[in-house]
Design a protein around this motif. Sequence first.
Motif, PDB file in Angstrom:
ATOM      1  N   PHE A   1       0.820  -1.220   0.000  1.00 32.30           N
ATOM      2  CA  PHE A   1       0.000   0.000   0.000  1.00 32.30           C
ATOM      3  C   PHE A   1       0.852   1.267   0.000  1.00 32.30           C
ATOM      4  O   PHE A   1       0.756   2.089  -0.907  1.00 32.30           O
ATOM      5  CB  PHE A   1      -0.938  -0.019   1.207  1.00 32.30           C
ATOM      6  N   PHE A   2       1.690   1.444   1.000  1.00 28.90           N
ATOM      7  CA  PHE A   2       2.462   2.687   1.119  1.00 28.90           C
ATOM      8  C   PHE A   2       3.580   2.776   0.084  1.00 28.90           C
ATOM      9  O   PHE A   2       3.821   3.840  -0.474  1.00 28.90           O
ATOM     10  CB  PHE A   2       3.019   2.835   2.541  1.00 28.90           C
ATOM     11  N   SER A   3       4.255   1.664  -0.195  1.00 26.57           N
ATOM     12  CA  SER A   3       5.355   1.723  -1.162  1.00 26.57           C
ATOM     13  C   SER A   3       4.843   2.006  -2.576  1.00 26.57           C
ATOM     14  O   SER A   3       5.457   2.773  -3.314  1.00 26.57           O
ATOM     15  CB  SER A   3       6.183   0.440  -1.128  1.00 26.57           C
TER      16      SER A   3
ATOM     17  N   LEU B   1       2.161   3.685  -3.368  1.00 23.79           N
ATOM     18  CA  LEU B   1       1.733   5.079  -3.404  1.00 23.79           C
ATOM     19  C   LEU B   1       2.893   6.051  -3.219  1.00 23.79           C
ATOM     20  O   LEU B   1       2.751   7.243  -3.477  1.00 23.79           O
ATOM     21  CB  LEU B   1       0.680   5.338  -2.323  1.00 23.79           C
ATOM     22  N   GLY B   2       4.038   5.564  -2.768  1.00 19.14           N
ATOM     23  CA  GLY B   2       5.187   6.430  -2.547  1.00 19.14           C
ATOM     24  C   GLY B   2       5.072   7.262  -1.285  1.00 19.14           C
ATOM     25  O   GLY B   2       5.611   8.366  -1.205  1.00 19.14           O
ATOM     26  N   VAL B   3       4.348   6.750  -0.298  1.00 16.11           N
ATOM     27  CA  VAL B   3       4.152   7.468   0.962  1.00 16.11           C
ATOM     28  C   VAL B   3       5.190   7.010   1.972  1.00 16.11           C
ATOM     29  O   VAL B   3       5.316   5.819   2.257  1.00 16.11           O
ATOM     30  CB  VAL B   3       2.725   7.237   1.517  1.00 16.11           C
ATOM     31  N   ALA B   4       5.933   7.971   2.506  1.00 16.70           N
ATOM     32  CA  ALA B   4       6.980   7.678   3.487  1.00 16.70           C
ATOM     33  C   ALA B   4       6.383   7.577   4.889  1.00 16.70           C
ATOM     34  O   ALA B   4       5.275   8.041   5.145  1.00 16.70           O
ATOM     35  CB  ALA B   4       8.039   8.770   3.460  1.00 16.70           C
ATOM     36  N   MET B   5       7.137   6.997   5.771  1.00 13.19           N
ATOM     37  CA  MET B   5       6.765   6.922   7.176  1.00 13.19           C
ATOM     38  C   MET B   5       7.514   8.004   7.952  1.00 13.19           C
ATOM     39  O   MET B   5       8.701   8.231   7.717  1.00 13.19           O
ATOM     40  CB  MET B   5       7.134   5.560   7.774  1.00 13.19           C
ATOM     41  N   THR B   6       6.823   8.655   8.855  1.00 14.76           N
ATOM     42  CA  THR B   6       7.470   9.594   9.771  1.00 14.76           C
ATOM     43  C   THR B   6       8.235   8.810  10.824  1.00 14.76           C
ATOM     44  O   THR B   6       9.345   9.166  11.199  1.00 14.76           O
ATOM     45  CB  THR B   6       6.414  10.500  10.447  1.00 14.76           C
ATOM     46  N   LEU B   7       7.617   7.737  11.273  1.00 17.91           N
ATOM     47  CA  LEU B   7       8.219   6.827  12.254  1.00 17.91           C
ATOM     48  C   LEU B   7       7.871   5.402  11.871  1.00 17.91           C
ATOM     49  O   LEU B   7       6.833   5.143  11.267  1.00 17.91           O
ATOM     50  CB  LEU B   7       7.646   7.066  13.662  1.00 17.91           C
ATOM     51  N   GLY B   8       8.709   4.475  12.267  1.00 21.89           N
ATOM     52  CA  GLY B   8       8.393   3.063  12.090  1.00 21.89           C
ATOM     53  C   GLY B   8       8.475   2.600  10.655  1.00 21.89           C
ATOM     54  O   GLY B   8       9.250   3.115   9.859  1.00 21.89           O
TER      55      GLY B   8
ATOM     56  N   PRO C   1       6.206   0.704   7.106  1.00 18.93           N
ATOM     57  CA  PRO C   1       4.911   0.446   6.467  1.00 18.93           C
ATOM     58  C   PRO C   1       4.541  -1.026   6.661  1.00 18.93           C
ATOM     59  O   PRO C   1       5.269  -1.792   7.286  1.00 18.93           O
ATOM     60  CB  PRO C   1       5.187   0.761   4.996  1.00 18.93           C
ATOM     61  N   PHE C   2       3.426  -1.410   6.083  1.00 19.04           N
ATOM     62  CA  PHE C   2       3.018  -2.810   6.104  1.00 19.04           C
ATOM     63  C   PHE C   2       3.969  -3.637   5.252  1.00 19.04           C
ATOM     64  O   PHE C   2       4.503  -3.157   4.254  1.00 19.04           O
ATOM     65  CB  PHE C   2       1.605  -2.986   5.524  1.00 19.04           C
ATOM     66  N   PHE C   3       4.164  -4.886   5.641  1.00 17.38           N
ATOM     67  CA  PHE C   3       4.868  -5.873   4.830  1.00 17.38           C
ATOM     68  C   PHE C   3       3.856  -6.930   4.425  1.00 17.38           C
ATOM     69  O   PHE C   3       2.852  -7.132   5.109  1.00 17.38           O
ATOM     70  CB  PHE C   3       5.998  -6.553   5.610  1.00 17.38           C
TER      71      PHE C   3
ATOM     72  N   SER D   1     -10.511  -5.370  19.269  1.00 16.11           N
ATOM     73  CA  SER D   1      -9.309  -6.012  18.733  1.00 16.11           C
ATOM     74  C   SER D   1      -8.091  -5.242  19.215  1.00 16.11           C
ATOM     75  O   SER D   1      -8.079  -4.008  19.192  1.00 16.11           O
ATOM     76  CB  SER D   1      -9.309  -5.989  17.202  1.00 16.11           C
ATOM     77  N   GLN D   2      -7.085  -5.977  19.619  1.00 15.08           N
ATOM     78  CA  GLN D   2      -5.812  -5.375  19.992  1.00 15.08           C
ATOM     79  C   GLN D   2      -4.948  -5.294  18.745  1.00 15.08           C
ATOM     80  O   GLN D   2      -4.799  -6.289  18.027  1.00 15.08           O
ATOM     81  CB  GLN D   2      -5.101  -6.238  21.040  1.00 15.08           C
ATOM     82  N   VAL D   3      -4.392  -4.120  18.458  1.00  9.78           N
ATOM     83  CA  VAL D   3      -3.495  -3.941  17.326  1.00  9.78           C
ATOM     84  C   VAL D   3      -2.233  -3.234  17.802  1.00  9.78           C
ATOM     85  O   VAL D   3      -2.279  -2.420  18.730  1.00  9.78           O
ATOM     86  CB  VAL D   3      -4.144  -3.160  16.157  1.00  9.78           C
ATOM     87  N   THR D   4      -1.122  -3.548  17.163  1.00 11.26           N
ATOM     88  CA  THR D   4       0.154  -2.934  17.505  1.00 11.26           C
ATOM     89  C   THR D   4       0.506  -1.903  16.447  1.00 11.26           C
ATOM     90  O   THR D   4       0.467  -2.191  15.253  1.00 11.26           O
ATOM     91  CB  THR D   4       1.260  -4.006  17.598  1.00 11.26           C
ATOM     92  N   ILE D   5       0.857  -0.720  16.883  1.00 20.45           N
ATOM     93  CA  ILE D   5       1.239   0.351  15.963  1.00 20.45           C
ATOM     94  C   ILE D   5       2.656   0.082  15.467  1.00 20.45           C
ATOM     95  O   ILE D   5       3.577  -0.077  16.263  1.00 20.45           O
ATOM     96  CB  ILE D   5       1.160   1.731  16.649  1.00 20.45           C
ATOM     97  N   ILE D   6       2.799   0.001  14.140  1.00 19.67           N
ATOM     98  CA  ILE D   6       4.124  -0.252  13.542  1.00 19.67           C
ATOM     99  C   ILE D   6       4.671   0.960  12.806  1.00 19.67           C
ATOM    100  O   ILE D   6       5.847   1.000  12.474  1.00 19.67           O
ATOM    101  CB  ILE D   6       4.090  -1.456  12.584  1.00 19.67           C
ATOM    102  N   GLY D   7       3.798   1.947  12.517  1.00 19.22           N
ATOM    103  CA  GLY D   7       4.277   3.089  11.754  1.00 19.22           C
ATOM    104  C   GLY D   7       3.364   4.297  11.882  1.00 19.22           C
ATOM    105  O   GLY D   7       2.210   4.185  12.278  1.00 19.22           O
ATOM    106  N   VAL D   8       3.927   5.445  11.531  1.00 20.97           N
ATOM    107  CA  VAL D   8       3.189   6.704  11.454  1.00 20.97           C
ATOM    108  C   VAL D   8       3.402   7.232  10.042  1.00 20.97           C
ATOM    109  O   VAL D   8       4.555   7.457   9.620  1.00 20.97           O
ATOM    110  CB  VAL D   8       3.703   7.741  12.487  1.00 20.97           C
ATOM    111  N   ALA D   9       2.315   7.400   9.299  1.00 19.61           N
ATOM    112  CA  ALA D   9       2.406   7.888   7.920  1.00 19.61           C
ATOM    113  C   ALA D   9       2.832   9.351   7.898  1.00 19.61           C
ATOM    114  O   ALA D   9       2.634  10.099   8.849  1.00 19.61           O
ATOM    115  CB  ALA D   9       1.082   7.720   7.203  1.00 19.61           C
TER     116      ALA D   9
END
Length: 170
Positions: free
Chosen positions: A95-97, A99-106, A108-110, A157-165
């Motif tokens: 998704f992010f790669s 679209l060319g969207v970088a992460m501020t932190l962390g 993207p999805f793999f 649902s418990q989810v873990t934050i892996i990134g900030v767009a």
Amino acid sequence: VLRPLPVPAPDRLVTFVPERMDVRAFMPEVPEDVIQRSLGRNPSNSEFDQLVARSELFSGSFDYARASSNFTLRTGEEGRDGESPAVVAQASGEFFSTLGVAMTLGRPFFESDREPDQPPVAVISDALWRSGFGQAADVIGKTVTLIQSPQISRMESQVTIIGVAAPGFD
């Protein structure tokens, strides 16, 4: 007023909506049974992967679906920390790669994040990071609760934050 998507090349994006389009004209190599199963509904992850993998027309692809339910995000223990409305979408690893969207932190999805044995993960928007987490750098790895509240039942649902767009990609 319409504004372009906050991505590097919005003019190069194509939306594939299977219930409105018959892909046989531009993807003749896709088996008929895969096309028939995907017409009139959203394709499963494996069907989507088959459709895209057999085409040389695309430089990248991703699967994306915005949730239709109402969601609330709880950032701490029930009753101790605030809950706020959340817009939720599911997206594939590219998704992010794509679209060319970088992460501020962390990160993207793999693709491996989609495996059934993997715990649920989330990339949050810059706006949510600022308003809900005070721009804390330790947000990566934090577990939050997504509460789905349809009219009939409530699911958490418990989810873990892996990134900030990156900013602007909300």
